[in-house]
Motif scaffolding. Structure first.
Motif, short mmCIF file in Angstrom:
data_model
loop_
_atom_site.label_atom_id
_atom_site.label_comp_id
_atom_site.label_asym_id
_atom_site.label_seq_id
_atom_site.Cartn_x
_atom_site.Cartn_y
_atom_site.Cartn_z
N MET A 42 21.29 41.11 28.28
CA MET A 42 22.52 41.05 28.55
C MET A 42 23.43 40.24 27.65
N PHE A 43 22.54 38.96 27.21
CA PHE A 43 23.16 37.86 26.37
C PHE A 43 22.71 37.88 25.13
N VAL A 44 21.26 37.80 24.87
CA VAL A 44 20.55 37.90 23.70
C VAL A 44 21.05 38.89 22.68
N SER A 45 21.46 40.02 23.14
CA SER A 45 22.04 41.36 22.31
C SER A 45 23.29 40.77 21.80
N PHE A 46 24.14 39.86 22.26
CA PHE A 46 25.48 39.41 21.89
C PHE A 46 25.47 38.05 21.22
N PHE A 47 24.95 37.04 21.79
CA PHE A 47 25.12 35.64 21.41
C PHE A 47 23.82 35.37 20.88
N PRO A 48 23.93 34.35 19.81
CA PRO A 48 22.54 33.85 19.12
C PRO A 48 21.61 32.70 20.03
N GLN A 49 20.48 33.07 20.23
CA GLN A 49 19.92 32.14 21.22
C GLN A 49 20.41 31.79 22.57
N PRO A 50 20.70 32.36 23.25
CA PRO A 50 21.79 31.90 24.42
C PRO A 50 21.70 30.84 25.04
N LYS A 51 20.29 30.50 25.50
CA LYS A 51 20.50 29.10 26.28
C LYS A 51 20.83 28.14 25.29
N LEU A 52 20.25 27.81 24.10
CA LEU A 52 20.46 26.90 23.18
C LEU A 52 22.14 27.09 22.83
N PHE A 53 22.50 28.48 22.70
CA PHE A 53 24.03 28.43 22.38
C PHE A 53 24.99 28.15 23.28
N PHE A 54 24.80 28.44 24.63
CA PHE A 54 25.70 27.79 25.60
C PHE A 54 25.54 26.39 25.81
N THR A 55 24.42 25.95 25.63
CA THR A 55 24.38 24.66 25.67
C THR A 55 25.02 23.71 24.68
N SER A 56 24.92 24.32 23.63
CA SER A 56 25.85 23.66 22.32
C SER A 56 27.20 23.84 22.53
N VAL A 57 27.85 24.89 23.26
CA VAL A 57 29.07 25.07 23.38
C VAL A 57 29.51 24.08 24.31
N ALA A 58 28.57 23.85 25.41
CA ALA A 58 29.13 22.69 26.41
C ALA A 58 29.16 21.49 25.65
N ILE A 59 28.33 21.06 24.93
CA ILE A 59 28.09 19.72 24.34
C ILE A 59 29.36 19.55 23.37
N TRP A 60 29.35 20.54 22.46
CA TRP A 60 30.50 20.52 21.36
C TRP A 60 31.79 20.47 21.99
N SER A 61 32.25 21.20 22.95
CA SER A 61 33.37 21.64 23.70
C SER A 61 33.69 19.86 24.36
N LEU A 62 32.86 19.35 25.16
CA LEU A 62 32.86 17.86 25.54
C LEU A 62 33.39 17.13 24.59
N ALA A 63 32.32 17.11 23.39
CA ALA A 63 32.41 16.02 22.39
C ALA A 63 34.18 16.28 21.97
N ALA A 64 34.56 17.39 21.61
CA ALA A 64 35.71 17.54 21.05
C ALA A 64 37.04 17.11 22.00
N ILE A 65 36.80 17.33 23.33
CA ILE A 65 37.59 17.07 24.40
C ILE A 65 37.84 15.49 24.40
N LEU A 66 36.51 14.77 24.53
CA LEU A 66 36.59 13.39 24.65
C LEU A 66 37.13 12.73 23.37
N PHE A 67 36.93 13.47 22.23
CA PHE A 67 37.57 12.75 20.88
C PHE A 67 39.02 13.02 20.89
#
Length: 419
Positions: free
Chosen positions: A1-26
């Motif tokens: 469901m996810f690997v077909s549309f998103f690159p490396q889903p587990k790592l991808f969504f983890t990086s989304v969360a980390i990058w979003s949090l970093a952008a918000i804090l900055f």
């Protein structure tokens, strides 16, 4: 469901969360002030609020738009280099566009809420005879709202169009991925249905549920500070009395009560819905076989299969009775809850007509966001049942054990193609 549309889903969504949090804090710890370097400083603390459409093109807002675009492009560039994916423009860039449009519409709602205060105080003055005005001034005040509503409506229409295409691209990615692996999937019960119908239903549900969830989160983030400012008008709550952050406490307690009530009442629904899909699939499968084989779909067999369908639906209808009683009782009570907690302040003449409208609207936005699970529970139940069926595909392709319900089917019927 996810690997077909998103690159490396587990790592991808983890990086989304980390990058979003970093952008918000900055942003909160220096990024907002950084706009002053480019001639777009944040609004001064003592500056009067901007009312109307002008707030959306003010310098602080323009700086945020640029900051958001920069963060998205950096994230996209990294994943394009680290793990290229054929759907990355839709799964990353278009997702960011959708999120931006949702954020923009939430800010339109905040701007409308800011318009409520001065305009309805102005209306209260006209109604009580303490204020004077001309027809032109009155219609200019209405025009401020009209521009906000017009822009918000058109942005929402454009976003709905983009979301529809985005969701169909996801369905296309799932379809292509499963079809490419058809040889390994064909033995699973209802394989053709899962590829054709379940991917369609999954994408349609995600279109409604996903957009609603994101909008709920953004609305909550945007309106909580507004409600905190407005609660200066509120001195106490009924029964509880004077407490800190009265509106926030009341909203959280009320929504927590409603969400837990509905979740408990609907605890059995996902499993029942999934069983319904199985008996429907078994009935449909027999009818399909009957199209090509005279010895299949005989009256006795179809009557038995349809009796199973009826039994499961009647059982589901019964369980929905108490679920709907809990849900609709809560939603009806929610219509007057804000007035209930504002009662002491209204009676004490501490709230103006404009403040009442602002508080009621902001409180409704916050509680509406917190009630996401409550209002979307039926859709979530359907999504869970579809997810269970598609999960068997992923388990097969990833070499994991099949879900027990599919494994039992294969043990009984063998690895034939039931579709």
């Amino acid at each position: 469901m996810f690997v077909s549309f998103f690159p490396q889903p587990k790592l991808f969504f983890t990086s989304v969360a980390i990058w979003s949090l970093a952008a918000i804090l900055f942003w909160f710890f220096g990024g907002e002030q950084l706009g002053a370097v480019f001639g777009m400083p944040p609004a001064a603390a003592d500056a009067p609020p901007i009312i109307g459409i002008a707030i959306l093109v003010s310098k602080p807002f323009l700086w945020f738009y640029l900051y958001f675009a920069f963060c998205v492009l950096v994230f996209y560039a990294f994943w394009s280099w680290y793990s290229p994916h054929p759907w990355q423009r839709w799964s990353i860039l278009m997702t960011a566009v959708i999120l931006f449009f949702i954020y923009f519409n939430v800010q339109v709602s905040v701007a409308v809420n800011a318009w409520y205060g001065p305009f309805f105080d102005y209306v209260q003055g006209l109604m009580s005879g303490t204020g004077k005005s001309t027809n032109g001034e009155f219609y200019i005040g209405l025009a401020d709202f009209s521009w906000l509503a017009l822009v918000g409506m058109n942005v929402q229409v454009v976003n709905a169009f983009i979301v529809s295409h985005w969701i169909f691209r996801w369905r296309t990615a799932m379809n292509n991925y499963f079809v490419e692996n058809w040889g390994r999937l064909r033995h699973i019960e209802g394989a053709s249905q899962r590829i054709q119908e379940d991917t369609m239903r999954f994408s349609q549900i995600m279109e409604d549920l996903g957009a609603t969830f994101v909008q709920s989160i953004m609305t909550l983030i945007a309106f909580l500070p507004v409600m905190i400012q407005l609660q200066a008008h509120i001195t106490e709550l009924p029964i509880v009395g004077a407490i800190r952050q009265p509106l926030v406490v009341a909203a959280l307690a009320w929504c927590l009560f409603g969400t837990i009530s509905v979740m408990v009442a609907g605890l059995k629904l996902p499993g029942l819905q999934f069983r319904n899909q199985r008996v429907e699939a078994a009935y449909r499968k027999e009818l399909v076989y009957g199209e090509d084989h005279e010895d299949r779909a005989q009256p006795a067999t179809t009557a038995e299969l349809f009796a199973n369908v009826r039994h499961n639906y009647f059982r589901l209808y019964f369980h929905y009775i108490y679920f709907n009683v809990v849900r609709y009782t809560y939603l009806q009570a929610d219509n007057i809850f804000s007035l209930l907690i504002l009662g002491p302040s209204l009676v004490a003449h501490k709230i103006t007509f404009g403040a009442l409208n602002q508080i009621s609207n902001a409180f409704g936005k916050v509680t509406g966001s917190l009630q996401f699970l409550l209002t979307s529970w039926s859709t979530i139940v359907e999504l869970q049942s579809v997810h269970k069926r598609l999960r068997a595909f992923e388990a097969t392709l990833q070499g994991e054990p099949l879900p027990a319900i599919d494994q039992r089917y294969i043990e009984r019927h063998g690895a034939e193609d039931p579709a």
